[in-house]
Design an enzyme around this catalytic site. Structure first.
Site, PDB file in Angstrom:
ATOM      1  CD  GLN A  68      -2.682   1.280   2.526  1.00 40.22           C
ATOM      2  OE1 GLN A  68      -2.146   1.710   3.534  1.00 40.22           O
ATOM      3  NE2 GLN A  68      -3.959   0.887   2.482  1.00 40.22           N
ATOM      4  CE  LYS A 118     -19.633   0.322  24.423  1.00 41.76           C
ATOM      5  NZ  LYS A 118     -19.179   0.939  25.664  1.00 41.76           N
ATOM      6  CE1 TYR A 140      -3.154   8.792   7.457  1.00 37.13           C
ATOM      7  CE2 TYR A 140      -4.449   6.981   6.567  1.00 37.13           C
ATOM      8  CZ  TYR A 140      -3.780   7.569   7.626  1.00 37.13           C
ATOM      9  OH  TYR A 140      -3.741   6.943   8.846  1.00 37.13           O
TER      10      TYR A 140
END
Length: 690
Positions: free
Chosen positions: A103, A473, A209
């Site tokens: 990547q 949860k 990013y």
């Protein structure tokens, strides 16, 4: 279920993947400062290839050393000297029939200035004097504080805009000259991967990013040919793709793409881009000649919508992959919070996607695929979404050590031998069937001990019974369920309703004893009023032993348990005030967990009072003292809930430790903590048995 689609091969361009399983990228901090693939990193990934994963995609790999570094220990393809280590990496994956994709990545505004500024200067020094590496990591805390004061050069971004949540680095807009140079860096990195025998490259255009920063109107404010219209915002990515195609021919190219920035989910509609534009980007990328799209979502500003906490439902974002698959004909990879092979097969059959992506599933259980192939999916240890991997990686990145998994203590230790097989059928006794005790039992059984577990309750789980009973949860209990499946398969006896005593253990006379008796809630008996009838502990509320409705309630302690209790109390129509001695809510809590919990608490009118010390509990109020001013304040309270942590129950251990050899303490009985602490402690205790 036969899992025929999951285990069938499929093409990505010229690459044949032996099954539909892809380990997607997740940085764990196992590289070297110079970007070479270390033995630790290679062995970590090789373990997943041995476990049957068809395609492994590396974590973020920098394309240059000058401005694209995101951590000190990430992989790199920035120099020709990286080719040999990448070749060794690819060969090790190929031994097991797997494929490897690298990547390619640049952090942009989400980078740390201490990485992008320091690395070029530090690499030559560290190469000449290797011991300096430790000194570098020892000084990162100081360097980060200097970064916060703006004393480093800024990180690069398409434009200067609002700083990123979580990594608020100072930034500078890229020049066109720098853009062209960076395009060549991506192309050069792809060529190095091809020369090394790596099977494909993935261009990271997601999670906020650099490349996604160009795609998003939120971060791309440019007025030249790289900003404005969608075609212009895509130009940077399209020129990278075109450059790789020209240089590398039909070499497989995957693009990891955020198809929806998810700003609407955090109450900011109209910001960034949504799925409709994401579909247009995907179609244009197919026209540009890429071989597959790895569908994902969100960015750092919307962090929990790409790296989900346990509260999210498996498959919740499958609709994103399906929408992209409807508009492209190339293969679609997607990590849709897939945790079971049944879910994976169903999403393949329904045409949601072509490849099943996950990182955390294979971090937690490297042999996920092999267990499916062998017809034992029930033995898979499922990721519970606790985010310990991300939290530990982030914290450890500045120390030069790797991230960890709550459920898999061997992450980053794959180069070490398996635990010694020297049990020889000797009896090992484990007291307590919480996750620490069960992990100890499993490890001891794999070492060849005959293992017996004594549990005083009527079911396994210990503290996890409480944690998993909180709202949303329930998946935390998978940690217990999956450990139970594994100890059952190993022939471990688990007996319930038995409270072990020192005399009982002396009569059994085992070769080794692991005490994992857990902990009990802290009750501050020095505080006047602690024993009044309207006072209870957080676990009593969570487990439904006490019910409070439509009252003024004070919760003492704002840790995760306190917040989870507050959420339950809010649902009961109560007016809740939370008091905390520290100067912030939930001190030390990983920001994603706090954000997730607060997203459900906000809107209920909960009042948080920090810097407040509990002084007394009265029949209709509590008295608190300000830790800074010493001023007293009385807060109305029809009920008081104590959430002050837990106290280890180690009495049995104290009775045995002087009388017997091979007695070990584990889990909350040793140190009160989280699932990760307990599991790792149980594992260490089992390894210590002689």
């Amino acid at each position: 279920m036969a899992y025929e689609m999951l285990l069938s091969p499929m093409q990505i361009g010229t690459m044949t993947v032996k099954n539909r399983v892809v380990m997607t990228a997740a940085e764990m901090g196992m590289g070297d400062m110079d970007g070479r693939a270390t033995e630790k990193l290679i062995t970590y990934y090789e373990e997943r290839a041995k476990g049957g994963v068809g395609l492994i995609i590396t974590a973020t790999t920098r394309v240059n050393d000058w401005d694209s570094a995101s951590t000190f220990t990430q992989l790199a393809a920035s120099h020709d000297y990286h080719i040999e280590s990448l070749r060794r990496f690819a060969d090790r994956i190929h031994r097991h029939g797997g494929k490897l994709a690298v990547q390619l990545h640049h952090a942009g505004r989400q980078g740390y200035a201490i990485s992008t500024n320091d690395l070029p200067m530090l690499l030559p020094a560290v190469k000449l004097v290797p011991p300096l590496r430790k000194a570098v990591f020892n000084s990162t805390g100081m360097l980060y504080s200097l970064e916060q004061k703006g004393l480093f050069y800024p990180v690069l971004a398409p434009s200067v805009c609002e700083p990123s949540y979580h990594v608020p680095s100072k930034m500078a807009a890229m020049s066109k000259r720098h853009i062209k140079k960076l395009i060549q860096d991506f192309v050069d990195a792809a060529e190095r991967c091809q020369k090394a025998g790596v099977d494909a490259v993935e261009i990271h255009s997601a999670h906020g990013y650099l490349i996604e920063q160009f795609l998003s109107p939120n971060t791309n404010r440019r007025t030249d040919e790289y900003g404005g219209s969608l075609e212009n915002r895509m130009r940077f990515l399209l020129e990278i793709i075109a450059g790789i195609r020209q240089r590398c021919g039909n070499y497989p190219i995957i693009v990891r793409l955020t198809v929806d920035e998810m700003y609407e989910r955090i109450g900011k509609p109209g910001k960034g881009y949504t799925l409709e534009e994401g579909k247009r980007i995907a179609k244009r990328l197919e026209e540009a000649g890429i071989d597959a799209i790895n569908v994902t979502s969100a960015c750092y500003d919307t962090y929990n919508y790409w790296l989900e906490p346990t509260s999210f439902v498996p498959g919740w974002r499958a609709y994103l992959a399906k929408e992209i698959k409807n508009v492209v004909s190339i293969p679609v990879i997607a990590a849709n919070l897939i945790r079971s092979p049944d879910q994976a097969e169903r999403q393949l059959e329904e045409g949601v996607q072509d490849f099943i992506g996950s990182a955390r599933s294979f971090i937690a259980d490297p042999y996920w695929v092999k267990k499916v192939e062998e017809g034992h999916p029930e033995r898979i240890k499922r990721c519970i979404g606790c985010l310990n991997c991300m939290e530990s990686m982030t914290n450890n990145a500045f120390k030069g050590t790797n991230g960890e998994c709550a459920l898999n203590p061997r992450v980053g230790k794959e180069t070490l031998p398996q635990p010694a097989q020297n049990g020889d059928g000797r009896l090992a006794l484990v007291v307590g069937a919480g996750v620490a005790g069960l992990m100890a039992a499993e490890t001891l059984a794999r070492r060849g001990f005959a293992v017996r577990v004594l549990e005083k309750g009527e079911k396994p789980g210990g503290q996890v019974n409480t944690a998993s009973s909180c709202i949303k949860k329930d998946k935390l209990y998978w940690a217990v369920t999956d450990l139970m499946e594994n100890v059952k398969e190993l022939g471990v006896e688990v007996e319930y309703g038995i409270e072990a005593t020192a005399q009982m253990i002396e009569e059994i006379d085992p070769a080794a004893v692991v005490i994992a008796t857990g902990a009990v809630p802290v009750v501050p008996k020095s505080i006047k009023g602690w024993d009044l009838p309207h006072v209870c502990t957080a676990p009593e509320i969570i487990l439904g032993k006490k019910t409070i409705q439509n009252k003024n309630v004070v919760v003492v302690g704002s840790g995760m348990t306190g917040l989870e209790t507050t959420e339950i109390l809010n649902e009961g129509g109560n007016r809740v005030t939370v008091i905390e001695m520290a100067n912030e809510v939930a001190p030390g809590t990983w920001f994603q967990l706090l954000d997730d919990e607060m997203s459900r608490i906000n809107g209920h009118g909960t009042i948080f009072k920090t810097c407040k010390r509990l002084m007394a509990i009265r029949e209709r109020s509590v008295v608190v003292e300000d830790t800074g001013t010493a001023r007293l304040e009385e807060i109305p309270a029809d009920a008081v809930v104590l959430s002050l942590g837990v106290r280890p129950e180690k009495g049995l251990y104290e009775q045995l430790k002087e009388k017997r050899n091979n007695v070990f303490l584990a889990g909350d009985a040793n140190t009160g903590g989280r699932i990760a602490t307990a599991v790792h402690d149980g594992y260490k205790a089992a390894l210590a048995v002689r």
